[in-house]
Design a protein around this motif. Structure first.
Motif, PDB file in Angstrom:
ATOM      1  N   UNK A   1       0.853  -1.192   0.000  1.00 36.19           N
ATOM      2  CA  UNK A   1       0.000   0.000   0.000  1.00 36.19           C
ATOM      3  C   UNK A   1       0.889   1.243   0.000  1.00 36.19           C
ATOM      4  N   UNK A   2       0.290   2.374  -0.368  1.00 35.74           N
ATOM      5  CA  UNK A   2       0.961   3.669  -0.262  1.00 35.74           C
ATOM      6  C   UNK A   2       0.777   4.145   1.181  1.00 35.74           C
ATOM      7  N   UNK A   3       1.815   4.005   1.993  1.00 35.23           N
ATOM      8  CA  UNK A   3       1.671   4.281   3.423  1.00 35.23           C
ATOM      9  C   UNK A   3       1.392   5.756   3.709  1.00 35.23           C
ATOM     10  N   UNK A   4       1.991   6.660   2.946  1.00 34.80           N
ATOM     11  CA  UNK A   4       1.754   8.080   3.190  1.00 34.80           C
ATOM     12  C   UNK A   4       0.332   8.482   2.811  1.00 34.80           C
ATOM     13  N   UNK A   5      -0.179   7.909   1.745  1.00 37.47           N
ATOM     14  CA  UNK A   5      -1.574   8.161   1.378  1.00 37.47           C
ATOM     15  C   UNK A   5      -2.510   7.595   2.437  1.00 37.47           C
ATOM     16  N   UNK A   6      -2.149   6.432   2.981  1.00 43.62           N
ATOM     17  CA  UNK A   6      -2.963   5.836   4.047  1.00 43.62           C
ATOM     18  C   UNK A   6      -3.028   6.769   5.251  1.00 43.62           C
TER      19      UNK A   6
ATOM     20  N   UNK B   1       7.438  -8.828  10.835  1.00 41.41           N
ATOM     21  CA  UNK B   1       6.062  -8.388  10.585  1.00 41.41           C
ATOM     22  C   UNK B   1       5.815  -7.035  11.244  1.00 41.41           C
ATOM     23  N   UNK B   2       6.343  -6.842  12.454  1.00 42.86           N
ATOM     24  CA  UNK B   2       6.216  -5.556  13.134  1.00 42.86           C
ATOM     25  C   UNK B   2       6.911  -4.461  12.331  1.00 42.86           C
ATOM     26  N   UNK B   3       8.077  -4.780  11.758  1.00 37.87           N
ATOM     27  CA  UNK B   3       8.854  -3.792  10.994  1.00 37.87           C
ATOM     28  C   UNK B   3       8.047  -3.214   9.842  1.00 37.87           C
ATOM     29  N   UNK B   4       7.144  -3.992   9.279  1.00 39.99           N
ATOM     30  CA  UNK B   4       6.343  -3.513   8.148  1.00 39.99           C
ATOM     31  C   UNK B   4       5.446  -2.337   8.526  1.00 39.99           C
ATOM     32  N   UNK B   5       5.211  -2.148   9.825  1.00 42.03           N
ATOM     33  CA  UNK B   5       4.316  -1.085  10.288  1.00 42.03           C
ATOM     34  C   UNK B   5       5.074   0.069  10.954  1.00 42.03           C
ATOM     35  N   UNK B   6       6.393   0.100  10.767  1.00 39.33           N
ATOM     36  CA  UNK B   6       7.173   1.182  11.370  1.00 39.33           C
ATOM     37  C   UNK B   6       7.150   2.464  10.538  1.00 39.33           C
ATOM     38  N   UNK B   7       6.209   2.550   9.581  1.00 45.50           N
ATOM     39  CA  UNK B   7       5.931   3.850   8.968  1.00 45.50           C
ATOM     40  C   UNK B   7       5.142   4.716   9.942  1.00 45.50           C
ATOM     41  N   UNK B   8       4.682   4.122  11.032  1.00 46.14           N
ATOM     42  CA  UNK B   8       4.079   4.832  12.159  1.00 46.14           C
ATOM     43  C   UNK B   8       5.101   4.856  13.294  1.00 46.14           C
ATOM     44  N   UNK B   9       5.078   5.887  14.150  1.00 45.19           N
ATOM     45  CA  UNK B   9       6.138   6.039  15.162  1.00 45.19           C
ATOM     46  C   UNK B   9       6.111   4.953  16.228  1.00 45.19           C
ATOM     47  N   UNK B  10       7.317   4.595  16.675  1.00 50.46           N
ATOM     48  CA  UNK B  10       7.462   3.537  17.675  1.00 50.46           C
ATOM     49  C   UNK B  10       6.737   3.857  18.977  1.00 50.46           C
ATOM     50  N   UNK B  11       6.646   5.142  19.336  1.00 48.69           N
ATOM     51  CA  UNK B  11       6.038   5.455  20.634  1.00 48.69           C
ATOM     52  C   UNK B  11       4.570   5.050  20.664  1.00 48.69           C
ATOM     53  N   UNK B  12       3.920   5.011  19.514  1.00 49.12           N
ATOM     54  CA  UNK B  12       2.513   4.614  19.454  1.00 49.12           C
ATOM     55  C   UNK B  12       2.336   3.093  19.521  1.00 49.12           C
ATOM     56  N   UNK B  13       3.351   2.359  19.082  1.00 49.96           N
ATOM     57  CA  UNK B  13       3.206   0.903  18.948  1.00 49.96           C
ATOM     58  C   UNK B  13       2.991   0.252  20.304  1.00 49.96           C
ATOM     59  N   UNK B  14       1.997  -0.622  20.358  1.00 47.21           N
ATOM     60  CA  UNK B  14       1.659  -1.316  21.602  1.00 47.21           C
ATOM     61  C   UNK B  14       2.238  -2.726  21.596  1.00 47.21           C
TER      62      UNK B  14
ATOM     63  N   UNK C   1      -5.214 -18.391  11.751  1.00 44.36           N
ATOM     64  CA  UNK C   1      -4.221 -17.602  12.478  1.00 44.36           C
ATOM     65  C   UNK C   1      -4.411 -16.144  12.089  1.00 44.36           C
ATOM     66  N   UNK C   2      -4.478 -15.259  13.094  1.00 38.83           N
ATOM     67  CA  UNK C   2      -4.638 -13.830  12.840  1.00 38.83           C
ATOM     68  C   UNK C   2      -3.639 -13.052  13.674  1.00 38.83           C
ATOM     69  N   UNK C   3      -3.304 -11.866  13.184  1.00 37.54           N
ATOM     70  CA  UNK C   3      -2.287 -11.036  13.828  1.00 37.54           C
ATOM     71  C   UNK C   3      -2.846  -9.621  13.982  1.00 37.54           C
ATOM     72  N   UNK C   4      -2.765  -9.102  15.193  1.00 40.45           N
ATOM     73  CA  UNK C   4      -3.254  -7.752  15.464  1.00 40.45           C
ATOM     74  C   UNK C   4      -2.091  -6.868  15.874  1.00 40.45           C
ATOM     75  N   UNK C   5      -1.846  -5.845  15.071  1.00 44.46           N
ATOM     76  CA  UNK C   5      -0.819  -4.851  15.372  1.00 44.46           C
ATOM     77  C   UNK C   5      -1.528  -3.649  15.980  1.00 44.46           C
ATOM     78  N   UNK C   6      -1.287  -3.377  17.263  1.00 44.23           N
ATOM     79  CA  UNK C   6      -2.003  -2.321  17.973  1.00 44.23           C
ATOM     80  C   UNK C   6      -1.153  -1.083  18.186  1.00 44.23           C
ATOM     81  N   UNK C   7      -1.797   0.078  18.108  1.00 43.87           N
ATOM     82  CA  UNK C   7      -1.154   1.358  18.369  1.00 43.87           C
ATOM     83  C   UNK C   7      -2.049   2.149  19.321  1.00 43.87           C
ATOM     84  N   UNK C   8      -1.457   2.726  20.358  1.00 36.34           N
ATOM     85  CA  UNK C   8      -2.267   3.493  21.308  1.00 36.34           C
ATOM     86  C   UNK C   8      -1.519   4.739  21.756  1.00 36.34           C
ATOM     87  N   UNK C   9      -2.273   5.683  22.294  1.00 29.46           N
ATOM     88  CA  UNK C   9      -1.720   6.925  22.830  1.00 29.46           C
ATOM     89  C   UNK C   9      -2.199   7.082  24.267  1.00 29.46           C
TER      90      UNK C   9
END
Length: 378
Positions: A6-11, A95-108, A195-203
């Motif tokens: 996907x286009x991460x910046x557009x997302x 798999x986690x690395x694929x979502x590091x277009x979002x900041x680490x501080x948010x990653x749960x 099998x399912x995988x949930x990548x969570x982000x919280x503030x």
């Protein structure tokens, strides 16, 4: 190994924290990073947070782990959920690395689920962002719109809600990803063994921020300023609007003063909700030992889930790691950026970095604390 199609910046501009999005085949040729029996093995461990959710008609029973066997649950209508798998299973980190277009501080964390047909957790609303990635098998997901949704059992503190009208109703297949922002009701039901995988982000919430700020002010002996005024209300029993606002402005002043909040924020946002797999060695490592290991080709590697953060426009050269401050006087900004961004430090980089005595001492300290470890350069 895992690349989002996907286009991460557009997302981020169009969907992030705004509206749900279905991304079919967001991972092409997706491979499960962990097998069902390996996940079951993690759920045997006392220090790992796990639970089984059993579907019973329109209700759900939650049994907390650890688990030694699953025969009691039968062949359908249940699922196993294991939190923070990325802390304990290094093969899940890509798999986690694929979502590091979002900041680490948010990653749960990375939560992994094994589910039998009919297994689910019921309609609910989360207060965090989640990406649901489908591995083996199929699961049906329904997502509703934001709004005033009645809480199940009229319990205002329950995440469970009554049924809702879906705006997304889809059966996820391997490699599909469903993004759900906070506040959108959703529920999943397993079609086949899955099998399912949930990548969570919280503030952090306002409650968390105020609590941490208060503790920080006490620890650093700050925040002694008191409210003063020139005009007083004519009625002795009245707290005037001007006084109310003036008192609360004391908090606003703290929120606008980096000296008052930056250290607190760095500590708070670098903490983890779930236990880390600390890997302290049997014998303390000396600086000379570290130098020798790097010369022999060792990688300096973070343990799974460890957050290493820096603050933009920080007045101090430092990093925040697992809720603590690590001063790095005289270390340049580009080096701080490298340390915050890279999970692994290759031997060539490490050799240059440890030429600085400050960095040599900090790396030695972090390894002895079990937050980093030495790995082979494969």
């Amino acid at each position: 190994m895992y690349t989002l199609n996907i286009d991460t910046q557009a997302f981020i501009k169009q969907h992030w924290q705004q509206k749900p999005r279905l991304m079919q085949q967001a991972f092409v040729d997706f491979e499960d990073p962990i097998a069902a029996d390996e996940l079951a093995g993690l759920a045997c461990e006392e220090e790992i947070s796990s639970r089984v959710v059993v579907t019973k008609g329109e209700d759900w029973d939650v049994i907390q782990g650890p688990f030694e066997d699953y025969d009691q649950f039968g062949e359908d209508n249940w699922q196993l959920l294991v939190q923070a798998v990325n802390h304990w299973y290094p093969a899940s980190q890509p798999l986690v690395e694929a979502f590091r277009f979002l900041p680490d501080w948010r990653f749960d964390d990375l939560m992994v689920s094994f589910a039998t047909p009919g297994g689910g957790v019921g309609p609910h609303i989360d207060n965090y962002d989640v990406f649901i990635i489908q591995g083996e098998g199929e699961r049906r997901w329904k997502v509703g719109d934001k709004g005033q949704h009645k809480r199940r059992g009229n319990n205002p503190n329950s995440p469970l809600v009554e049924d809702f009208e879906p705006i997304i109703d889809v059966v996820l297949k391997k490699g599909d990803v469903l993004y759900i922002p906070p506040g959108y009701p959703h529920c999943g039901e397993t079609v086949t063994l899955a099998m399912s995988y949930s990548i969570g982000f919280r503030a952090p919430s306002q409650q968390e921020l105020l609590s941490e700020l208060a503790d920080s002010l006490i620890d650093t002996n700050q925040g002694h300023k008191r409210f003063t005024s020139k005009d007083e209300p004519s009625s002795p029993g009245l707290i005037s609007q001007a006084h109310q606002q003036g008192i609360m402005d004391l908090l606003v002043q703290l929120a606008q003063d980096p000296q008052a909040y930056q250290t607190m924020l760095g500590k708070l946002l670098s903490q983890n909700r779930f236990e880390l797999d600390i890997c302290e060695g049997e014998e303390p490592l000396s600086s000379d030992d570290l130098i020798d290991a790097i010369e022999q080709g060792a990688i300096i590697q973070r343990i799974g889930g460890l957050k290493v953060l820096r603050l933009e426009q920080d007045n101090h050269a430092r990093l925040f790691i697992n809720g603590e401050v690590y001063p790095l006087p005289d270390v340049k900004e580009d080096v701080l950026q490298l340390l915050a961004n890279q999970v692994s430090i290759l031997p060539e980089q490490a050799s240059e970095l440890i030429e600085q005595p400050t960095l040599l001492a900090v790396f030695t300290q972090l390894i002895n604390q079990g937050l980093f470890y030495l790995a082979d350069d494969e």
